[in-house]
Design a protein around this motif. Sequence first.
Motif, mmCIF file in Angstrom:
data_model
loop_
_atom_site.group_PDB
_atom_site.id
_atom_site.type_symbol
_atom_site.label_atom_id
_atom_site.label_comp_id
_atom_site.label_asym_id
_atom_site.label_seq_id
_atom_site.Cartn_x
_atom_site.Cartn_y
_atom_site.Cartn_z
ATOM 1 N N GLY A 21 0.711 -1.054 0.092
ATOM 2 C CA GLY A 21 0.066 0.053 -0.066
ATOM 3 C C GLY A 21 0.785 1.411 -0.091
ATOM 4 N N GLN A 22 2.141 1.039 0.748
ATOM 5 C CA GLN A 22 2.927 2.336 0.808
ATOM 6 C C GLN A 22 3.502 2.828 -0.545
ATOM 7 O OE1 GLN A 22 6.136 1.712 3.213
ATOM 8 N NE2 GLN A 22 7.197 3.455 2.481
ATOM 9 N N ALA A 23 3.692 1.572 -1.370
ATOM 10 C CA ALA A 23 4.474 1.870 -2.599
ATOM 11 C C ALA A 23 3.512 2.508 -3.577
ATOM 12 C CB ALA A 23 5.062 0.483 -3.051
ATOM 13 N N ILE A 24 2.365 1.750 -3.779
ATOM 14 C CA ILE A 24 1.311 1.977 -4.538
ATOM 15 C C ILE A 24 0.680 3.528 -4.300
ATOM 16 C CG2 ILE A 24 -1.236 1.506 -5.297
ATOM 17 C CD1 ILE A 24 -0.405 -1.512 -4.398
ATOM 18 N N LEU A 25 0.460 3.585 -3.028
ATOM 19 C CA LEU A 25 -0.336 5.142 -2.617
ATOM 20 C C LEU A 25 0.983 5.974 -3.105
ATOM 21 C CD1 LEU A 25 -2.089 7.077 -1.645
ATOM 22 C CD2 LEU A 25 -1.481 6.651 0.656
ATOM 23 N N MET A 111 -8.930 1.536 4.779
ATOM 24 C CA MET A 111 -8.436 1.512 3.463
ATOM 25 C C MET A 111 -9.708 1.423 2.668
ATOM 26 S SD MET A 111 -5.914 1.914 1.269
ATOM 27 C CE MET A 111 -4.256 1.554 1.836
ATOM 28 N N GLY A 112 -10.457 0.358 2.710
ATOM 29 C CA GLY A 112 -11.715 0.179 1.987
ATOM 30 C C GLY A 112 -12.954 0.960 2.401
ATOM 31 N N HIS A 113 -12.656 2.323 3.119
ATOM 32 C CA HIS A 113 -13.962 3.155 3.596
ATOM 33 C C HIS A 113 -14.717 3.236 2.532
ATOM 34 C CE1 HIS A 113 -15.758 6.051 6.045
ATOM 35 N NE2 HIS A 113 -15.656 6.890 4.928
ATOM 36 N N TRP A 114 -14.366 3.584 1.424
ATOM 37 C CA TRP A 114 -15.163 4.190 0.196
ATOM 38 C C TRP A 114 -15.823 2.812 -0.440
ATOM 39 C CZ3 TRP A 114 -16.014 8.767 1.606
ATOM 40 C CH2 TRP A 114 -15.204 9.656 2.111
ATOM 41 N N ASN A 115 -15.324 1.775 -0.043
ATOM 42 C CA ASN A 115 -15.904 0.565 -0.796
ATOM 43 C C ASN A 115 -16.582 -0.088 0.431
ATOM 44 O OD1 ASN A 115 -16.238 -1.596 -2.438
ATOM 45 N ND2 ASN A 115 -14.065 -2.471 -2.185
ATOM 46 N N LEU A 116 -17.690 0.237 0.941
ATOM 47 C CA LEU A 116 -18.504 -0.323 1.828
ATOM 48 C C LEU A 116 -17.785 -0.794 3.147
ATOM 49 C CD1 LEU A 116 -20.712 -2.378 -0.724
ATOM 50 C CD2 LEU A 116 -21.149 -0.177 0.234
ATOM 51 N N PHE A 131 -1.401 -12.720 -3.890
ATOM 52 C CA PHE A 131 -0.520 -11.505 -3.711
ATOM 53 C C PHE A 131 -1.082 -10.519 -4.654
ATOM 54 C CE2 PHE A 131 1.775 -13.663 -0.621
ATOM 55 C CZ PHE A 131 2.277 -12.625 0.399
ATOM 56 N N ASP A 132 -0.942 -11.081 -6.119
ATOM 57 C CA ASP A 132 -1.412 -10.124 -7.204
ATOM 58 C C ASP A 132 -2.773 -9.439 -6.958
ATOM 59 O OD1 ASP A 132 1.033 -10.374 -8.439
ATOM 60 O OD2 ASP A 132 0.306 -11.974 -9.934
ATOM 61 N N GLU A 133 -3.645 -10.295 -6.387
ATOM 62 C CA GLU A 133 -5.243 -10.034 -6.286
ATOM 63 C C GLU A 133 -5.188 -8.961 -4.982
ATOM 64 O OE1 GLU A 133 -7.349 -13.500 -5.267
ATOM 65 O OE2 GLU A 133 -7.003 -14.264 -7.346
ATOM 66 N N CYS A 134 -4.375 -8.979 -4.129
ATOM 67 C CA CYS A 134 -4.219 -8.153 -2.864
ATOM 68 C C CYS A 134 -3.826 -6.964 -3.673
ATOM 69 C CB CYS A 134 -3.405 -8.747 -1.786
ATOM 70 S SG CYS A 134 -3.068 -7.479 -0.439
ATOM 71 N N LEU A 135 -2.726 -6.846 -4.198
ATOM 72 C CA LEU A 135 -2.104 -5.689 -4.938
ATOM 73 C C LEU A 135 -3.395 -4.947 -5.827
ATOM 74 C CD1 LEU A 135 1.021 -4.974 -6.361
ATOM 75 C CD2 LEU A 135 -0.698 -4.625 -7.869
ATOM 76 N N GLN A 136 -4.144 -5.676 -6.552
ATOM 77 C CA GLN A 136 -5.279 -4.962 -7.182
ATOM 78 C C GLN A 136 -6.013 -4.313 -6.441
ATOM 79 O OE1 GLN A 136 -6.197 -8.160 -9.946
ATOM 80 N NE2 GLN A 136 -4.103 -8.200 -10.896
ATOM 81 N N LEU A 137 -6.387 -5.029 -5.375
ATOM 82 C CA LEU A 137 -7.643 -4.611 -4.605
ATOM 83 C C LEU A 137 -6.867 -3.131 -3.827
ATOM 84 C CD1 LEU A 137 -10.331 -4.564 -3.060
ATOM 85 C CD2 LEU A 137 -9.217 -6.224 -1.296
ATOM 86 N N LEU A 138 -5.724 -3.116 -3.459
ATOM 87 C CA LEU A 138 -5.146 -2.119 -2.956
ATOM 88 C C LEU A 138 -5.156 -1.018 -3.800
ATOM 89 C CD1 LEU A 138 -2.054 -3.519 -1.044
ATOM 90 C CD2 LEU A 138 -3.878 -2.160 0.002
ATOM 91 N N GLU A 139 -4.762 -1.341 -5.219
ATOM 92 C CA GLU A 139 -4.725 -0.239 -6.366
ATOM 93 C C GLU A 139 -6.437 0.390 -6.338
ATOM 94 O OE1 GLU A 139 -1.821 -1.302 -9.898
ATOM 95 O OE2 GLU A 139 -3.507 -2.493 -9.816
ATOM 96 N N TYR A 140 -7.293 -0.482 -6.333
ATOM 97 C CA TYR A 140 -8.505 0.180 -6.440
ATOM 98 C C TYR A 140 -8.992 0.805 -5.370
ATOM 99 C CZ TYR A 140 -13.785 -0.096 -6.418
ATOM 100 O OH TYR A 140 -15.097 0.522 -6.256
ATOM 101 N N GLU A 141 -8.736 0.506 -4.047
ATOM 102 C CA GLU A 141 -8.712 1.099 -2.809
ATOM 103 C C GLU A 141 -8.239 2.522 -2.675
ATOM 104 O OE1 GLU A 141 -11.486 0.013 -1.674
ATOM 105 O OE2 GLU A 141 -11.390 -1.891 -0.821
ATOM 106 N N ASP A 143 -7.270 4.272 -5.389
ATOM 107 C CA ASP A 143 -7.845 5.016 -6.432
ATOM 108 C C ASP A 143 -9.112 5.658 -5.819
ATOM 109 O OD1 ASP A 143 -5.928 4.549 -8.297
ATOM 110 O OD2 ASP A 143 -7.296 2.947 -9.487
ATOM 111 N N GLN A 144 -9.794 5.112 -5.095
ATOM 112 C CA GLN A 144 -11.077 5.533 -4.329
ATOM 113 C C GLN A 144 -10.442 6.919 -3.273
ATOM 114 O OE1 GLN A 144 -13.797 4.565 -5.869
ATOM 115 N NE2 GLN A 144 -12.314 3.195 -6.662
ATOM 116 N N TRP A 145 -9.392 6.521 -2.697
ATOM 117 C CA TRP A 145 -9.144 7.695 -1.653
ATOM 118 C C TRP A 145 -8.177 8.751 -2.326
ATOM 119 C CZ3 TRP A 145 -9.370 8.661 3.023
ATOM 120 C CH2 TRP A 145 -9.928 7.893 3.917
#
Length: 153
Positions: A21-25, A111-116, A131-141, A143-145
């Motif tokens: 999450g740190q790297a993606i954000l 992190m998922g505040h804006w995603n219910l 791990f790839d699925e987790c990364l994609q979910l983090l990207e999505y979350e 992007d909402q932030w």
Amino acid sequence: MATIPLITVICTANICRSPMGQAILQAKADAAGLQLAVNSCGVQALTGMRPDKQALGALERAGYKIGEEKRAMQLLMPQANAAQLMLVMEHRHKQWITHNFPAYSGKVWLMGHWNLQSEVPDPIGKGPEQFDECLQLLEYEIDQWLPKLKTLL
């Protein structure tokens, strides 16, 4: 001179979700022209450990980087105080922070505040696909932030 806002991304051990999450954000904030500093901590950090090899692999496959100096760090009072915003992966992380640092409970958000109010599941001990699925979910979350961060900070 204005201080650059600090966002701390938090999970349990600080070796999988929060370093990702740190790297993606940081990468997405930089790409959006948002001046932010991003770090990560754990509520039960494996202090001093490098991020999990699977987490590093997922980041690399997706084109993100995290510095060689990144080591797991426990969330303590100085880190809680320094952060303008703390983004946690699970409800229990928020509860831990609220219990241990009640004065900072107002800056702790899921992190998922804006995603219910969704949680980001821990991929520890699983394979590259999880791990790839987790990364994609983090990207999505994240992007909402991002649009909210532009107005909040």
